[in-house]
Design a protein around this motif. Structure first.
Motif, PDB file in Angstrom:
ATOM      1  N   VAL A 128      19.049  37.989  50.682  1.00  0.00           N
ATOM      2  CA  VAL A 128      20.052  38.415  51.314  1.00  0.00           C
ATOM      3  C   VAL A 128      19.837  38.105  52.680  1.00  0.00           C
ATOM      4  O   VAL A 128      18.674  37.881  53.356  1.00  0.00           O
ATOM      5  N   ILE A 129      21.276  36.740  53.528  1.00  0.00           N
ATOM      6  CA  ILE A 129      21.277  36.614  54.602  1.00  0.00           C
ATOM      7  C   ILE A 129      22.786  37.595  55.000  1.00  0.00           C
ATOM      8  O   ILE A 129      22.943  37.785  55.170  1.00  0.00           O
ATOM      9  N   VAL A 130      20.756  37.721  56.055  1.00  0.00           N
ATOM     10  CA  VAL A 130      21.493  39.126  57.488  1.00  0.00           C
ATOM     11  C   VAL A 130      22.390  37.721  58.725  1.00  0.00           C
ATOM     12  O   VAL A 130      21.333  37.408  59.350  1.00  0.00           O
ATOM     13  N   ASN A 131      23.044  38.650  59.222  1.00  0.00           N
ATOM     14  CA  ASN A 131      23.297  37.525  60.530  1.00  0.00           C
ATOM     15  C   ASN A 131      22.903  38.587  61.596  1.00  0.00           C
ATOM     16  O   ASN A 131      23.549  39.729  61.256  1.00  0.00           O
ATOM     17  N   PRO A 132      22.371  38.603  62.660  1.00  0.00           N
ATOM     18  CA  PRO A 132      22.262  39.669  63.757  1.00  0.00           C
ATOM     19  C   PRO A 132      23.662  40.571  64.129  1.00  0.00           C
ATOM     20  O   PRO A 132      25.027  40.062  63.918  1.00  0.00           O
ATOM     21  N   ASP A 133      23.575  42.020  64.648  1.00  0.00           N
ATOM     22  CA  ASP A 133      24.853  42.345  64.663  1.00  0.00           C
ATOM     23  C   ASP A 133      25.090  41.919  66.309  1.00  0.00           C
ATOM     24  O   ASP A 133      23.951  41.445  66.850  1.00  0.00           O
ATOM     25  N   HIS A 171      27.643  50.428  60.777  1.00  0.00           N
ATOM     26  CA  HIS A 171      27.846  50.092  59.617  1.00  0.00           C
ATOM     27  C   HIS A 171      28.405  49.196  59.324  1.00  0.00           C
ATOM     28  O   HIS A 171      28.405  48.514  58.188  1.00  0.00           O
ATOM     29  N   ALA A 184      27.436  45.809  59.485  1.00  0.00           N
ATOM     30  CA  ALA A 184      25.866  45.962  59.525  1.00  0.00           C
ATOM     31  C   ALA A 184      25.899  44.846  57.585  1.00  0.00           C
ATOM     32  O   ALA A 184      25.400  43.776  57.534  1.00  0.00           O
ATOM     33  N   SER A 185      27.314  45.683  57.235  1.00  0.00           N
ATOM     34  CA  SER A 185      27.714  45.433  56.207  1.00  0.00           C
ATOM     35  C   SER A 185      27.861  43.853  56.247  1.00  0.00           C
ATOM     36  O   SER A 185      28.446  43.538  55.127  1.00  0.00           O
ATOM     37  N   ASN A 202      27.873  41.448  57.807  1.00  0.00           N
ATOM     38  CA  ASN A 202      27.366  40.454  57.969  1.00  0.00           C
ATOM     39  C   ASN A 202      26.042  40.100  56.823  1.00  0.00           C
ATOM     40  O   ASN A 202      24.794  39.100  57.270  1.00  0.00           O
ATOM     41  N   ASN A 203      25.615  41.039  56.634  1.00  0.00           N
ATOM     42  CA  ASN A 203      24.881  40.685  54.897  1.00  0.00           C
ATOM     43  C   ASN A 203      25.501  40.007  54.157  1.00  0.00           C
ATOM     44  O   ASN A 203      26.175  40.673  53.516  1.00  0.00           O
ATOM     45  N   ARG A 204      24.764  38.937  53.552  1.00  0.00           N
ATOM     46  CA  ARG A 204      25.624  38.591  52.302  1.00  0.00           C
ATOM     47  C   ARG A 204      24.272  37.831  51.516  1.00  0.00           C
ATOM     48  O   ARG A 204      23.518  38.104  51.896  1.00  0.00           O
TER      49      ARG A 204
END
Length: 148
Positions: A49-54, A96, A99-100, A102-104
Motif C-alpha cells: 500500500v502506497i500511503v501519502n502523508p495526510d 477518513h 486517508a482513503s 491517499n492510500n493506493r
C-alpha cells in the motif's frame, strides 16, 4: 451555499488532487531528460500500500463544513452545540476521506539485472508484472520505474 463554504470545499478537493505514483505517469519536468535504462528479469512481485502523508486539508475542510452545517440548526446555545458537534463529525469524516484517497495499491517489484544485481522498486499497481518477465528499469538518478 455561502461563498466561504464554496471556498473551503474547493480547497478540500484541491488537496486531494495528486498524480498517482505510477510507472506510466510523467510530470512535465521529467520530460526531455535522459534516463539510464537497465534490463533485467522480474524475480518477485509483492502487493503493498502506497500511503501519502495526510495534509490536514480533509480534516480542516470537513470540520469547517460540518461546523457551518451544524450551526444552522437551532438557535442560541443549541446552534453553538450543533456547530461543535458538526465540526467534530465533519473533521473525522474529512480525515477518513483524505486517508482513503491517499492510500493506493502498489507493487514492490524485485528485479535481477543482467549484471546480476538485485533491485526492488515500489510503484503504483497499474501495470501487471510477473516473475520471469523481462523488464526495463528507467532511472534518472532520483527515481526508478519498471516498464515493459
Amino acid at each position: 451555499m455561502k461563498a466561504p463554504s464554496l471556498f473551503l470545499l474547493a480547497a478540500l478537493l484541491a488537496g486531494c488532487a495528486t498524480a498517482p505514483p505510477s510507472g506510466n505517469v510523467y510530470r512535465a519536468y521529467q520530460t526531455q531528460s535522459e534516463q539510464v535504462v537497465r534490463i533485467g528479469t522480474v524475480e518477485s512481485v509483492r502487493n503493498v500500500v502506497i500511503v501519502n502523508p495526510d495534509s490536514g486539508v480533509g480534516t480542516m475542510g470537513g470540520a469547517a463544513l460540518g461546523g457551518l452545517a451544524g450551526s444552522t440548526v437551532g438557535h442560541g446555545r443549541g446552534s453553538a452545540a450543533a456547530g461543535i458537534v458538526g465540526a467534530i463529525a465533519g473533521g473525522v469524516l474529512g480525515h477518513h476521506t483524505e486517508a482513503s484517497v491517499n492510500n493506493r495499491p502498489g507493487f514492490e517489484i524485485t528485479v535481477r539485472l543482467d549484471s546480476g544485481e538485485l533491485r526492488a522498486i515500489t510503484q503504483a499497481a497499474d501495470e501487471l508484472f510477473r516473475p520471469g518477465e523481462r523488464v526495463r528499469l528507467l532511472s534518472n538518478g532520483y527515481m526508478t520505474r519498471v516498464t515493459h
